[in-house]
Design a protein around this motif. Structure first.
Motif, mmCIF file in Angstrom:
data_model
loop_
_atom_site.group_PDB
_atom_site.id
_atom_site.type_symbol
_atom_site.label_atom_id
_atom_site.label_comp_id
_atom_site.label_asym_id
_atom_site.label_seq_id
_atom_site.Cartn_x
_atom_site.Cartn_y
_atom_site.Cartn_z
ATOM 1 N N LEU A 1 -38.795 -55.904 -9.959
ATOM 2 C CA LEU A 1 -38.791 -56.890 -10.627
ATOM 3 C C LEU A 1 -38.098 -57.210 -10.119
ATOM 4 O O LEU A 1 -37.076 -57.233 -9.312
ATOM 5 N N TYR A 2 -38.629 -58.348 -10.244
ATOM 6 C CA TYR A 2 -37.773 -60.234 -8.359
ATOM 7 C C TYR A 2 -37.519 -59.941 -9.242
ATOM 8 O O TYR A 2 -36.272 -61.163 -9.890
ATOM 9 N N GLU A 3 -37.876 -61.801 -9.560
ATOM 10 C CA GLU A 3 -37.415 -62.665 -9.978
ATOM 11 C C GLU A 3 -37.377 -63.085 -11.822
ATOM 12 O O GLU A 3 -36.126 -63.265 -12.424
ATOM 13 N N ASP B 1 -31.228 -59.495 -25.875
ATOM 14 C CA ASP B 1 -30.948 -60.639 -25.265
ATOM 15 C C ASP B 1 -29.879 -60.954 -24.191
ATOM 16 O O ASP B 1 -29.327 -61.876 -24.167
ATOM 17 N N LEU B 2 -29.733 -59.931 -23.189
ATOM 18 C CA LEU B 2 -29.737 -59.666 -21.909
ATOM 19 C C LEU B 2 -30.505 -59.833 -20.810
ATOM 20 O O LEU B 2 -31.684 -59.069 -21.259
ATOM 21 N N SER B 3 -30.064 -60.274 -19.421
ATOM 22 C CA SER B 3 -31.397 -60.308 -18.390
ATOM 23 C C SER B 3 -30.818 -58.594 -17.440
ATOM 24 O O SER B 3 -29.976 -57.768 -17.938
ATOM 25 N N ALA C 1 -21.367 -53.552 -7.726
ATOM 26 C CA ALA C 1 -22.610 -53.433 -9.284
ATOM 27 C C ALA C 1 -23.088 -55.090 -8.253
ATOM 28 O O ALA C 1 -24.509 -54.451 -9.606
ATOM 29 N N ARG C 2 -23.291 -55.661 -8.364
ATOM 30 C CA ARG C 2 -24.002 -57.051 -8.304
ATOM 31 C C ARG C 2 -25.272 -56.312 -7.147
ATOM 32 O O ARG C 2 -26.442 -57.013 -7.691
ATOM 33 N N GLU C 3 -24.784 -56.466 -6.474
ATOM 34 C CA GLU C 3 -25.515 -55.491 -5.003
ATOM 35 C C GLU C 3 -26.579 -54.678 -5.204
ATOM 36 O O GLU C 3 -28.132 -54.891 -4.812
ATOM 37 N N ARG C 4 -26.395 -53.695 -6.371
ATOM 38 C CA ARG C 4 -26.112 -52.100 -6.331
ATOM 39 C C ARG C 4 -28.024 -53.029 -7.140
ATOM 40 O O ARG C 4 -29.073 -52.703 -7.246
ATOM 41 N N ALA C 5 -27.270 -53.808 -8.337
ATOM 42 C CA ALA C 5 -28.258 -54.003 -9.713
ATOM 43 C C ALA C 5 -29.299 -54.947 -8.749
ATOM 44 O O ALA C 5 -30.182 -54.642 -9.231
ATOM 45 N N SER C 6 -29.165 -55.234 -8.401
ATOM 46 C CA SER C 6 -30.541 -56.338 -7.541
ATOM 47 C C SER C 6 -31.344 -55.604 -6.878
ATOM 48 O O SER C 6 -32.829 -55.732 -6.581
ATOM 49 N N GLU C 7 -30.619 -54.972 -5.909
ATOM 50 C CA GLU C 7 -31.736 -54.408 -5.346
ATOM 51 C C GLU C 7 -32.092 -53.197 -5.564
ATOM 52 O O GLU C 7 -33.280 -52.182 -5.891
ATOM 53 N N ALA C 8 -31.699 -52.111 -7.425
ATOM 54 C CA ALA C 8 -32.151 -51.420 -7.989
ATOM 55 C C ALA C 8 -33.711 -52.030 -8.539
ATOM 56 O O ALA C 8 -34.244 -51.246 -8.442
ATOM 57 N N LEU C 9 -32.995 -53.188 -8.794
ATOM 58 C CA LEU C 9 -34.487 -53.761 -9.674
ATOM 59 C C LEU C 9 -35.396 -54.315 -8.460
ATOM 60 O O LEU C 9 -37.063 -54.117 -8.898
ATOM 61 N N ARG C 10 -35.413 -54.427 -7.207
ATOM 62 C CA ARG C 10 -35.887 -54.763 -6.482
ATOM 63 C C ARG C 10 -36.709 -53.359 -5.881
ATOM 64 O O ARG C 10 -37.932 -54.005 -6.024
ATOM 65 N N HIS C 11 -35.944 -52.064 -5.570
ATOM 66 C CA HIS C 11 -36.788 -50.997 -5.958
ATOM 67 C C HIS C 11 -37.758 -51.029 -7.019
ATOM 68 O O HIS C 11 -39.214 -50.124 -6.719
ATOM 69 N N VAL C 12 -37.646 -51.377 -8.036
ATOM 70 C CA VAL C 12 -38.453 -51.180 -9.388
ATOM 71 C C VAL C 12 -39.743 -51.728 -9.855
ATOM 72 O O VAL C 12 -40.421 -51.292 -10.384
ATOM 73 N N GLY D 1 -38.202 -60.029 -23.702
ATOM 74 C CA GLY D 1 -39.572 -60.769 -23.104
ATOM 75 C C GLY D 1 -40.591 -60.340 -22.499
ATOM 76 O O GLY D 1 -41.460 -59.795 -22.384
ATOM 77 N N TYR D 2 -39.536 -58.880 -22.576
ATOM 78 C CA TYR D 2 -40.223 -57.718 -21.337
ATOM 79 C C TYR D 2 -41.695 -57.150 -21.760
ATOM 80 O O TYR D 2 -41.414 -57.170 -23.073
ATOM 81 N N SER D 3 -43.091 -56.746 -20.984
ATOM 82 C CA SER D 3 -43.416 -56.195 -21.374
ATOM 83 C C SER D 3 -42.975 -54.374 -21.241
ATOM 84 O O SER D 3 -41.758 -54.262 -20.577
ATOM 85 N N THR D 4 -43.998 -53.253 -22.195
ATOM 86 C CA THR D 4 -43.292 -52.201 -22.058
ATOM 87 C C THR D 4 -43.235 -51.502 -21.172
ATOM 88 O O THR D 4 -41.772 -50.882 -20.146
ATOM 89 N N GLY D 5 -43.839 -51.808 -19.943
ATOM 90 C CA GLY D 5 -43.865 -51.612 -18.300
ATOM 91 C C GLY D 5 -42.402 -51.560 -17.697
ATOM 92 O O GLY D 5 -41.797 -50.990 -17.099
ATOM 93 N N MET D 6 -41.814 -53.872 -17.994
ATOM 94 C CA MET D 6 -41.337 -54.155 -17.221
ATOM 95 C C MET D 6 -39.926 -53.226 -17.642
ATOM 96 O O MET D 6 -38.861 -53.120 -17.058
ATOM 97 N N LYS D 7 -39.995 -53.195 -19.271
ATOM 98 C CA LYS D 7 -38.588 -52.357 -19.702
ATOM 99 C C LYS D 7 -38.675 -50.556 -19.347
ATOM 100 O O LYS D 7 -37.563 -50.723 -19.103
ATOM 101 N N GLN D 8 -39.621 -50.279 -18.797
ATOM 102 C CA GLN D 8 -39.521 -48.790 -18.145
ATOM 103 C C GLN D 8 -38.694 -49.236 -16.518
ATOM 104 O O GLN D 8 -38.061 -48.056 -16.731
ATOM 105 N N ARG D 9 -39.660 -50.016 -16.199
ATOM 106 C CA ARG D 9 -38.230 -50.619 -14.836
ATOM 107 C C ARG D 9 -37.405 -50.637 -14.986
ATOM 108 O O ARG D 9 -36.483 -50.043 -13.709
ATOM 109 N N VAL D 10 -36.653 -51.667 -15.925
ATOM 110 C CA VAL D 10 -35.552 -51.892 -15.809
ATOM 111 C C VAL D 10 -34.627 -50.281 -16.283
ATOM 112 O O VAL D 10 -33.512 -50.105 -15.676
#
Lengths: 301, 322
Positions: free
Chosen positions: B142-144, B108-110, B129-140, B152-161
């Motif tokens: 994940l954008y919007e 239930d968390l984003s 933490a907020r900046e590094r989190a969006s950087e890390a997600l961008r590098h793997v 609601g993520y696919s397995t591939g997206m979950k692995q990226r998170v």
């Protein structure tokens, strides 16, 4: 950008996306105490559903609403008839069912959810010691419960302070009544949080955890009932030890006296066993906390 | 952007020298005195991308948990980034990022909330933490999507998170337990490319666990193979695979004749049931084999480069040595 010079190192939000590759983090890394504080605040926010879905806010705020409403009503009646309907401590006692309900909703939210989703390895692979995780959650629940009872007590105080006819002296007397009430609310919070969180930490299923919390707090009351009608005075006086609610009330009667049971003795007599109740409360909290820590030494390793 | 260039200028390589990344000495772990997860494992690897291969139950996850200081070894020594995780686990975990094998994301968390929170748990201040989190997600990659609940993520997206949360505090070493688990072939390739990029461009050492040798050998500098808790081999990847590139030849009939013919052509042939195994020296080897088959007019059933699976790697190595 009123930020200090370090802002120059960060990608500035100019509306254009630059792929500047991976950047190492050279900034501050906070110590154990701050991480503990962050987890504690996160837990406290979770308790009231902040940062969570609207659904997660319904139950905590329903309880907060009812408790506040009762407090406002008590303050209003008092200002009309000029006499307190209930003391601060009696208010806390009267709200015990709602406190149990609140614990049953919030404790699983704090710990069972993490067990269920398997997120604990992500916590425990970070510097934070396991005990800190459990203690931060416990402290968050204690604070939430204390705010749940103490907030409305403060409302009652404000109502009384603004309608007193004795001026500053009246306000001062009222404050002297409020402080023990707040301490008593703290006792409720510590006992119910430690027991409730321990029960919730045993299962990842939130419904089971909530049921378990309610069961532990309510199923023990019949035992108190049975003990209190036994033909032994000592058994009757010690009956309150069998259930957390009556245990807390026993400590209250012993330490607060007429702030809790005005004039004639209440229905539950503790006789001369007051210190036994206090000791039992301390042991209960210490035992529950120790078991909680033991639980988190083992889980998810 | 004056500071932007700094990041790639090897500011990240306090271990660029010949420093040992992970070292174990006679590491042993037994559960309840009977089940042996690791047996006398001694290995030392340098920074880079390290593949840890072994069948399921070979002891890979146990080794990772010991490296993190989550469980204590029964005996033996271990050091990660020069620190002993049994003595000072917090110091190790400060500099290590861990991606577990199993599902570990609250639905239930984003992704943004979760990775930010875990960044704070690693000691990053709120804004960082907020900046590094969006950087890390961008590098793997994940954008919007990062503002949507993870459920609601696919397995591939979950692995990226899961990978992003391991990266958020800028570790010096990533421990990835089966990062390609549950992914389709395209997802596997994308994940491996990402891991390779982290190991090369980001300057972060990576230990990547897998039961598929063919998968990790594509991106690793070093390979550690374990089986039943014992070290099979730990070596530089080039040294390892060059010795094991083998062509498997299968003919419907005349296997003996072909073996004799190939031996005449000075090719070291080994038998493996109905298969003939020939070490692959260069492309000429193919021509020699095809020539021999055509010459003897045999029905060729199969001629392919053997797929490297952990068991085969060591089976063929014995054959070629024989």
């Amino acid at each position: 950008m009123p930020e200090p010079s370090t802002a120059a190192l960060r990608p500035t939000p100019t509306g254009v996306i630059h792929d500047i590759g991976y950047q190492r983090y050279e900034g501050a890394r906070l110590g154990r105490r701050q991480v503990f504080g962050a987890l504690y605040l996160h837990g406290l926010r979770t308790a009231f559903g902040f940062g969570r879905s609207a659904k997660a806010k319904i139950f905590p705020w329903l309880v907060v609403g009812i408790v506040s409403l009762v407090a406002v009503a008590l303050a209003a009646v008092r200002s009309q008839i000029g006499e307190p309907v209930a003391t601060y401590a009696q208010f806390a006692d009267a709200m015990s069912w709602l406190v149990i309900f609140f614990v049953a909703v919030v404790a699983p939210e704090l710990v069972s959810r993490d067990l269920r989703s398997g997120v604990l390895p992500l916590y425990f692979s970070r510097p934070l010691p396991r005990a800190d995780y459990a203690l931060a959650k416990l402290l968050a629940l204690v604070t939430a419960l204390w705010l749940l009872l103490g907030g409305p007590q403060l409302l009652m105080f404000l109502g009384a302070a603004f309608t007193t006819k004795q001026g500053m002296r009246g306000v001062w007397n009222e404050l002297l009544d409020l402080l023990p009430g707040l301490l008593y609310a703290g006792l409720w919070a510590v006992v119910f949080a430690s027991v409730g969180l321990l029960v919730a930490s045993l299962t990842g299923k939130r419904a089971f955890a909530a049921g378990g919390v309610v069961a532990v707090f309510l199923m023990t009351t019949p035992i108190v009932g049975v003990l209190s009608i036994l033909p032994s005075r000592a058994a009757n006086e010690l009956a309150g030890l069998a259930s957390p609610s009556t245990l807390v009330q026993g400590v209250g009667i012993w330490s607060l006296g007429d702030l809790l049971v005005e004039g004639d003795p209440g229905e539950m007599m503790i006789g001369g066993f007051g210190p036994v109740y206090a000791l039992a409360a301390v042991l209960l909290v210490a035992g529950a906390t120790a078991l909680l820590l033991a639980r988190y030494r083992k889980v998810a390793s | 952007m004056p500071g932007a260039c700094r990041c790639l200028c090897w500011a990240s390589t306090p271990y660029a020298g010949p420093v040992t990344l992970i070292a174990t000495q006679s590491l042993t772990k037994t559960y309840g005195g009977r089940v042996t997860a690791l047996a006398d494992l001694t290995v030392a690897v340098e920074p880079g991308i390290i593949g840890l291969v072994g069948a399921n139950g070979a002891g890979k996850s146990t080794l990772i948990k010991i490296l993190l200081g989550l469980i204590a070894p029964t005996s033996g020594q271990v050091s990660v980034l020069g620190i002993d995780p049994t003595a000072d686990p917090a110091a190790v975990r400060n500099r290590v990022g861990y991606m577990p094998e199993h599902d570990c994301l609250p639905p239930d968390l984003s992704a943004a909330e979760l990775v930010t929170h875990l960044g704070r748990m690693s000691g990053l201040p709120r804004t960082a933490a907020r900046e590094r989190a969006s950087e890390a997600l961008r590098h793997v990659g994940l954008y919007e999507e990062r503002y949507r609940p993870v459920g609601g993520y696919s397995t591939g997206m979950k692995q990226r998170v899961k990978l992003a949360q391991a990266l958020v505090h800028d570790p010096d070493l990533l421990l990835l337990d089966e990062p390609t688990n549950g992914l389709d072939p395209a997802g596997r390739d994308a994940m491996l490319a990402l891991v390779h990029r982290i190991g090369t461009e980001f300057g972060i050492s990576v230990l990547v666990c897998s039961h598929l040798l063919g998968e990790v050998e594509r991106i690793c500098d070093t390979l550690i193979a374990i089986d039943g808790g014992k070290l099979l081999r730990a070596d530089n990847i080039s040294a390892m695979t060059s010795a094991t590139d083998v062509l498997a030849v299968e003919v419907s009939e005349g296997t003996e004749e072909l073996a004799a013919r190939l031996a005449e052509l000075k090719l070291p042939v080994a038998r493996d049931g109905r298969l003939l195994l020939v070490p692959l020296a260069d492309d000429g080897t193919y021509d020699l084999i095809l020539g021999a088959v055509a010459e003897l007019d045999l029905p060729l059933h199969r001629l392919d480069q053997r797929r490297h699976r952990v068991a085969e790697l060591f089976a063929t190595r014995e054959l070629t040595n024989a």
